[in-house]
Design an enzyme around this catalytic site. Structure first.
Site, mmCIF file in Angstrom:
data_model
loop_
_atom_site.group_PDB
_atom_site.id
_atom_site.type_symbol
_atom_site.label_atom_id
_atom_site.label_comp_id
_atom_site.label_asym_id
_atom_site.label_seq_id
_atom_site.Cartn_x
_atom_site.Cartn_y
_atom_site.Cartn_z
ATOM 1 N N GLY A 9 0.665 -1.383 -0.103
ATOM 2 C CA GLY A 9 -0.070 -0.026 -0.134
ATOM 3 C C GLY A 9 0.771 1.300 -0.098
ATOM 4 C CG ASP A 37 -2.112 -6.759 -4.483
ATOM 5 O OD1 ASP A 37 -1.170 -5.897 -4.974
ATOM 6 O OD2 ASP A 37 -1.905 -8.164 -4.476
ATOM 7 C CG ASP A 62 4.752 -1.049 -8.077
ATOM 8 O OD1 ASP A 62 5.327 -1.168 -9.204
ATOM 9 O OD2 ASP A 62 4.839 -1.034 -6.895
ATOM 10 C CE LYS A 85 6.770 -3.956 -10.655
ATOM 11 N NZ LYS A 85 7.418 -3.414 -9.354
#
Ligand SMILES: C[S@@+](CC[C@H](N)C(=O)[O-])C[C@H]1O[C@@H](n2cnc3c(N)ncnc32)[C@H](O)[C@@H]1O
Length: 203
Positions: A56, A76, A119, A159
């Protein structure tokens, strides 16, 4: 997210200690802070989706900048501990489960986001070429996701594990966004092949 280790040695560099000191959940916070300092993509009052949020630290950075009138949704596969902020909503689920994500967005009154940050990382095999290719495949899926969920003119941060097949990601990015900026924030380990693609201006 587990701490990365080399054999028995747990990597605890300056960013690891600085993150602990400042109350960030992971060193990744500094990567997003450098991206923000360079491109200024996060603005007050924005609606932001953060893909692959656990534990987080991106969420911590984004929530502070968008402020109480903004909104951040975090998704997630792993559980994300509550940030204790009303402007942050969390879901433990697979980002590629389209109906569930649509339900989550609708429940929070979002039709499209101003910004998407991702990410996402594949489960690494240790085989560089395989991990890099899997990262490209994941990012292509994220781009398709953003075709629906990111508003026109919006920006997305990806990413990426960069390898010889990187053109397979660059082409679909350029097709969809007016500008592609690439950055390797200082908090990325020198030996890593990780970079961030900051894709600006969805067409
Ligand atoms: C590098 S960590 C993210 C760190 C996070 N940005 C932070 O600042 O704390 C990568 C995350 O990707 C998540 N992930 C991988 N595949 C996913 C998927 N299909 N859906 C949702 N999350 C996924 C993993 O569970 C892992 O927590």
């Amino acid at each position: 997210m587990k701490k990365k280790s080399i054999g028995q040695y747990v990597v605890q560099d300056v960013y690891f200690h600085e993150a602990k000191k400042l109350g960030f959940r992971a060193r990744s916070a500094f990567k997003l802070i450098e991206i923000q300092d360079t491109f200024g993509i996060i603005q007050p009052n924005m609606k932001v989706l953060d893909i692959a949020s656990a534990p987080g630290s991106f969420l911590q950075v984004i929530a502070k900048i968008v402020g109480p009138e903004g909104l951040v949704l975090g998704v997630d596969l792993q559980k994300i501990k509550s940030l204790g902020r009303p402007n942050v909503k969390l879901l433990q689920w697979d980002i590629f489960d389209a109906p569930k994500i649509a339900e989550f967005c609708a429940a929070n009154g979002v039709e499209q986001f101003d910004l998407v940050t991702s990410d996402i990382a594949p489960n690494t095999t240790g085989m560089k070429g395989v991990d890099q290719y899997r990262s490209i495949e994941l990012n292509i899926e994220i781009l398709k996701f953003a075709d629906i969920w990111l508003k026109k003119g919006g920006n997305i941060v990806l990413k990426v594990f960069v390898g010889e097949d990187i053109q397979e990601l660059i082409s679909p990015v350029k097709l969809r966004y007016t500008t592609l900026q690439r950055i390797k924030p200082k908090a990325c380990r020198d030996r890593s092949f990780e970079e961030y693609f900051v894709c600006l201006g969805k067409k």
